[in-house]
Design a protein around this motif. Structure first.
Motif, PDB file in Angstrom:
ATOM      1  N   ARG A  13       0.819  -1.218   0.000  1.00  0.00           N
ATOM      2  CA  ARG A  13       0.000   0.000   0.000  1.00  0.00           C
ATOM      3  C   ARG A  13       0.855   1.272   0.000  1.00  0.00           C
ATOM      4  N   LEU A  14       1.724   1.385   0.990  1.00  0.00           N
ATOM      5  CA  LEU A  14       2.638   2.539   1.071  1.00  0.00           C
ATOM      6  C   LEU A  14       3.910   2.015   1.727  1.00  0.00           C
ATOM      7  N   SER A  15       4.890   1.673   0.868  1.00  0.00           N
ATOM      8  CA  SER A  15       6.067   0.951   1.368  1.00  0.00           C
ATOM      9  C   SER A  15       6.920   1.832   2.252  1.00  0.00           C
ATOM     10  N   TYR A  16       6.982   3.097   1.907  1.00  0.00           N
ATOM     11  CA  TYR A  16       7.727   4.035   2.754  1.00  0.00           C
ATOM     12  C   TYR A  16       7.076   5.392   2.672  1.00  0.00           C
ATOM     13  N   TYR A  17       7.007   6.033   3.780  1.00  0.00           N
ATOM     14  CA  TYR A  17       6.835   7.471   3.800  1.00  0.00           C
ATOM     15  C   TYR A  17       7.342   7.986   5.118  1.00  0.00           C
ATOM     16  N   HIS A  18       7.675   9.266   5.128  1.00  0.00           N
ATOM     17  CA  HIS A  18       8.208   9.877   6.351  1.00  0.00           C
ATOM     18  C   HIS A  18       7.100  10.654   7.051  1.00  0.00           C
ATOM     19  N   ILE A  19       7.449  11.159   8.246  1.00  0.00           N
ATOM     20  CA  ILE A  19       6.469  11.979   8.977  1.00  0.00           C
ATOM     21  C   ILE A  19       7.065  13.353   9.294  1.00  0.00           C
ATOM     22  N   PHE A  20       8.018  13.788   8.456  1.00  0.00           N
ATOM     23  CA  PHE A  20       8.623  15.120   8.613  1.00  0.00           C
ATOM     24  C   PHE A  20       7.664  16.173   8.050  1.00  0.00           C
ATOM     25  N   SER A  21       7.886  17.390   8.481  1.00  0.00           N
ATOM     26  CA  SER A  21       7.324  18.615   7.882  1.00  0.00           C
ATOM     27  C   SER A  21       5.874  18.465   7.412  1.00  0.00           C
ATOM     28  N   GLY A  22       5.041  18.020   8.352  1.00  0.00           N
ATOM     29  CA  GLY A  22       3.604  18.034   8.085  1.00  0.00           C
ATOM     30  C   GLY A  22       3.044  16.801   7.411  1.00  0.00           C
ATOM     31  N   LYS A  23       3.897  15.825   7.030  1.00  0.00           N
ATOM     32  CA  LYS A  23       3.372  14.590   6.429  1.00  0.00           C
ATOM     33  C   LYS A  23       3.057  13.575   7.535  1.00  0.00           C
ATOM     34  N   SER A  24       2.179  12.658   7.225  1.00  0.00           N
ATOM     35  CA  SER A  24       1.880  11.590   8.175  1.00  0.00           C
ATOM     36  C   SER A  24       1.341  10.392   7.410  1.00  0.00           C
ATOM     37  N   HIS A  25       1.073   9.291   8.105  1.00  0.00           N
ATOM     38  CA  HIS A  25       0.434   8.141   7.451  1.00  0.00           C
ATOM     39  C   HIS A  25      -0.303   7.333   8.505  1.00  0.00           C
ATOM     40  N   GLU A  26      -1.223   6.508   8.029  1.00  0.00           N
ATOM     41  CA  GLU A  26      -2.154   5.859   8.951  1.00  0.00           C
ATOM     42  C   GLU A  26      -1.482   4.951   9.992  1.00  0.00           C
ATOM     43  N   PRO A  27      -0.532   4.067   9.616  1.00  0.00           N
ATOM     44  CA  PRO A  27       0.001   3.167  10.663  1.00  0.00           C
ATOM     45  C   PRO A  27       0.645   3.912  11.828  1.00  0.00           C
ATOM     46  N   SER A  28       1.392   4.993  11.560  1.00  0.00           N
ATOM     47  CA  SER A  28       2.022   5.671  12.695  1.00  0.00           C
ATOM     48  C   SER A  28       0.977   6.436  13.510  1.00  0.00           C
ATOM     49  N   ILE A  29      -0.051   6.966  12.851  1.00  0.00           N
ATOM     50  CA  ILE A  29      -1.121   7.659  13.598  1.00  0.00           C
ATOM     51  C   ILE A  29      -1.846   6.655  14.505  1.00  0.00           C
ATOM     52  N   ARG A  30      -2.205   5.521  13.919  1.00  0.00           N
ATOM     53  CA  ARG A  30      -2.940   4.500  14.703  1.00  0.00           C
ATOM     54  C   ARG A  30      -2.095   3.960  15.854  1.00  0.00           C
ATOM     55  N   LEU A  31      -0.787   3.777  15.606  1.00  0.00           N
ATOM     56  CA  LEU A  31       0.054   3.238  16.679  1.00  0.00           C
ATOM     57  C   LEU A  31       0.237   4.279  17.797  1.00  0.00           C
ATOM     58  N   ALA A  32       0.396   5.550  17.409  1.00  0.00           N
ATOM     59  CA  ALA A  32       0.526   6.597  18.441  1.00  0.00           C
ATOM     60  C   ALA A  32      -0.729   6.595  19.319  1.00  0.00           C
ATOM     61  N   GLU A  33      -1.893   6.514  18.676  1.00  0.00           N
ATOM     62  CA  GLU A  33      -3.159   6.483  19.424  1.00  0.00           C
ATOM     63  C   GLU A  33      -3.187   5.281  20.379  1.00  0.00           C
ATOM     64  N   LYS A  34      -2.744   4.139  19.873  1.00  0.00           N
ATOM     65  CA  LYS A  34      -2.750   2.895  20.657  1.00  0.00           C
ATOM     66  C   LYS A  34      -1.823   3.011  21.872  1.00  0.00           C
ATOM     67  N   LEU A  35      -0.637   3.581  21.655  1.00  0.00           N
ATOM     68  CA  LEU A  35       0.337   3.675  22.756  1.00  0.00           C
ATOM     69  C   LEU A  35      -0.146   4.648  23.823  1.00  0.00           C
ATOM     70  N   VAL A  36      -0.750   5.755  23.390  1.00  0.00           N
ATOM     71  CA  VAL A  36      -1.303   6.719  24.359  1.00  0.00           C
ATOM     72  C   VAL A  36      -2.410   6.041  25.168  1.00  0.00           C
ATOM     73  N   ASP A  37      -3.174   5.209  24.483  1.00  0.00           N
ATOM     74  CA  ASP A  37      -4.275   4.508  25.147  1.00  0.00           C
ATOM     75  C   ASP A  37      -3.768   3.466  26.158  1.00  0.00           C
ATOM     76  N   MET A  38      -2.685   2.759  25.818  1.00  0.00           N
ATOM     77  CA  MET A  38      -2.203   1.663  26.680  1.00  0.00           C
ATOM     78  C   MET A  38      -1.413   2.139  27.891  1.00  0.00           C
ATOM     79  N   THR A  39      -0.731   3.275  27.748  1.00  0.00           N
ATOM     80  CA  THR A  39       0.217   3.713  28.783  1.00  0.00           C
ATOM     81  C   THR A  39      -0.505   4.575  29.821  1.00  0.00           C
ATOM     82  N   PRO A  40       0.143   4.941  30.936  1.00  0.00           N
ATOM     83  CA  PRO A  40      -0.540   5.738  31.970  1.00  0.00           C
ATOM     84  C   PRO A  40      -1.169   7.016  31.402  1.00  0.00           C
ATOM     85  N   ALA A  41      -2.255   7.459  32.043  1.00  0.00           N
ATOM     86  CA  ALA A  41      -3.112   8.520  31.486  1.00  0.00           C
ATOM     87  C   ALA A  41      -2.376   9.834  31.252  1.00  0.00           C
ATOM     88  N   ASN A  42      -1.323  10.107  32.051  1.00  0.00           N
ATOM     89  CA  ASN A  42      -0.622  11.392  31.887  1.00  0.00           C
ATOM     90  C   ASN A  42       0.297  11.415  30.668  1.00  0.00           C
TER      91      ASN A  42
END
Ligand SMILES: Cc1ncc(COP(=O)(O)O)c(C=O)c1O
Length: 460
Positions: A79-108
């Motif tokens: 689907r998207l073999s590589y992309y970076h997250i510099f200078s305003g770019k993003s992609h779904e797997p890193s967004i979803r994983l960030a959400e997941k990690l915030v959800d799993m770790t302590p609330a603060n």
């Protein structure tokens, strides 16, 4: 080995410099070449089978050969073999994983920064706090407190935080301002007659004395592994983390939990901070995040830290830090699938349940003449080998007996790690009870072979 040989072993010893290896010994002995793996087992190129008792490098949580991780990587590559997250770019797997990690770790902990390795993550922690304190107009608040025998990686800043002589010697480290406190391992560093509670109190008093000596206004962070792993598998003494947490709050010092090994169920709790009951400002994650099928690490941190950093990027115009591979879409997609597998198979609970059998079965090895202490939590353990069980006397040549046991265990089909004279175990989280018994059987055999060698050499 013939000069004309084109065997893999020959190519290896004539072309590579290996991490954590005595190059001169390696030139003589050559490598053990691993070929394939399935579940908790790996096989070398001669077809010999081993239980991977260290889960690779403390990291292959879901076991080897998990096809769902391969499929997740292939889907993302399509689907998207590589992309970076510099200078305003993003992609779904890193967004979803960030959400997941915030959800799993302590609330603060509300913000995530991705790197490729645990070492890069800890270097990033140092830079985040330096940048934050400059942003807050506290340019003197730059020092770190770590512990002797800590392992935080090997890059310039993380290697400085690490408290092991071989990571400093001849590398000109530490290269950042850091103070290393007494290692919080009661069996080895408790004083004669001292109780565990008194040991904790002494270590907390030492930490406070160092903070006051340096000046709290100069100290940015306290970093620690909730359970020290690579330095010798040492759980903290009772009350230790509560004491350190209180000091960090009193003196406005950021508390960093390096969960590169303890994170994602290793201790039988989701994270080490939950296992020991304290709240960090920053958590560092790697290894089991992808079961090490692909490199990835993440720093999860508080909104307070984010806000100060974000303000400064507003003034400067950018945050001048990041890696080509930060949040790599294939790595973050594999992490998401790996965490989904852990949830579906309830592997954190498995680590707690099978971990109890593991600790109990290993503690039976305490009756062996070579074993001084058996320690650990969940699915991580260390066996400290000693010359004299009663006095806890260490061997006169440190590491020699440990290395013997390591090699004997490998012969018996069990891969461990010798950390000096401590034998470390950290099997995949998919371990079952029958496999616990097989690990202990192979390890006892290795201990017996080593004790026999000692007697033969007149060392016992
Ligand atoms: C607690 C801890 N932090 C950091 C690291 C460094 O991670 P890496 O080897 O990915 O750089 C390790 C590696 O074992 C670790 O155990």
């Amino acid at each position: 080995m013939s000069k004309l040989s084109n065997s893999l072993a020959h190519i290896d010893v004539t072309t590579m410099l290996h991490p954590y290896t005595n190059a001169k010994v390696h030139e003589k002995n050559g490598p053990v070449i691993m070929d394939h793996g399935k579940g908790i087992h790996v096989w070398d190129s001669n077809g010999k089978e081993y239980i991977e008792g260290l889960a690779g490098l403390w990291s292959v949580a879901v076991g080897f050969g998990e096809t769902r991780l391969k499929d997740a990587a292939a889907r993302q590559m399509d689907r998207l073999s590589y992309y970076h997250i510099f200078s305003g770019k993003s992609h779904e797997p890193s967004i979803r994983l960030a959400e997941k990690l915030v959800d799993m770790t302590p609330a603060n902990l509300t913000r995530v920064f991705f790197t490729n390795s645990g070492s890069e993550a800890n270097d990033t922690v140092v830079k985040l706090l330096w940048y934050m304190n400059n942003s807050l107009g506290r340019p003197k608040k730059k020092k770190f407190i770590a512990r002797t025998k800590a392992y935080h990686g090997i890059t310039i800043a993380s290697g400085s935080l690490t408290g092991l002589p071989n990571n400093h010697r001849d590398f000109d480290l530490p290269a950042i301002p850091v103070r290393h406190l007494t290692c919080p391992h009661f069996y080895r560093f408790g004083l004669p007659g001292e109780t565990e509670v008194a040991f904790t109190a002494r270590l907390i008093a030492e930490a406070e004395a160092v903070i006051l000596e340096e000046g709290p206004e100069t100290i940015a962070g306290f970093i620690g592994e909730p359970l020290m792993a690579a330095g010798g598998v040492m759980p903290p003494p009772v009350g230790y983390w509560q004491g350190i947490e209180a000091l960090c709050r009193r003196y406005d010092i950021m508390l960093i939990a390096d969960e590169v090994i303890t994170g994602f169920g290793r201790l039988g709790s989701p994270f080490g901070v939950m296992h020991y009951g304290f709240q960090p400002d920053i958590m560092v994650l790697s290894k089991q995040i992808t079961s090490s099928y692909i490199p990835l690490a993440a720093i999860v941190f508080s909104e307070e830290i984010y806000a100060a950093i974000a303000d400064n990027t507003g003034r400067i115009g950018t945050f001048g830090h990041g890696f080509t591979g930060s949040g790599h879409p294939v790595a973050t997609a594999v992490a998401l699938e790996n965490l989904a597998i852990m949830e579906e198979r309830d592997l954190f609970a498995n680590a707690a349940r099978v971990g109890q059998h593991f600790q109990a079965a290993l503690s039976e090895l305490a009756d062996h003449p070579l074993v001084g202490e058996v320690r650990g939590a969940g699915l991580i353990a260390g066996l400290e080998l000693v010359a004299d069980k009663r006095t806890r006397r260490a061997f006169s040549t440190p590491g020699m007996v440990g290395m013997r046991v390591f090699h004997a265990a490998q012969e018996c089909g069990l891969i461990t790690r010798a950390i000096g004279d401590t034998i470390a175990l950290c099997p995949p989280l998919i371990l079952n009870e029958a496999q616990v018994l097989e690990i202990v059987r192979r390890l006892r055999q290795a201990l017996d072979v080593t004790a026999e060698w000692q007697r033969h050499e007149g060392l016992a």
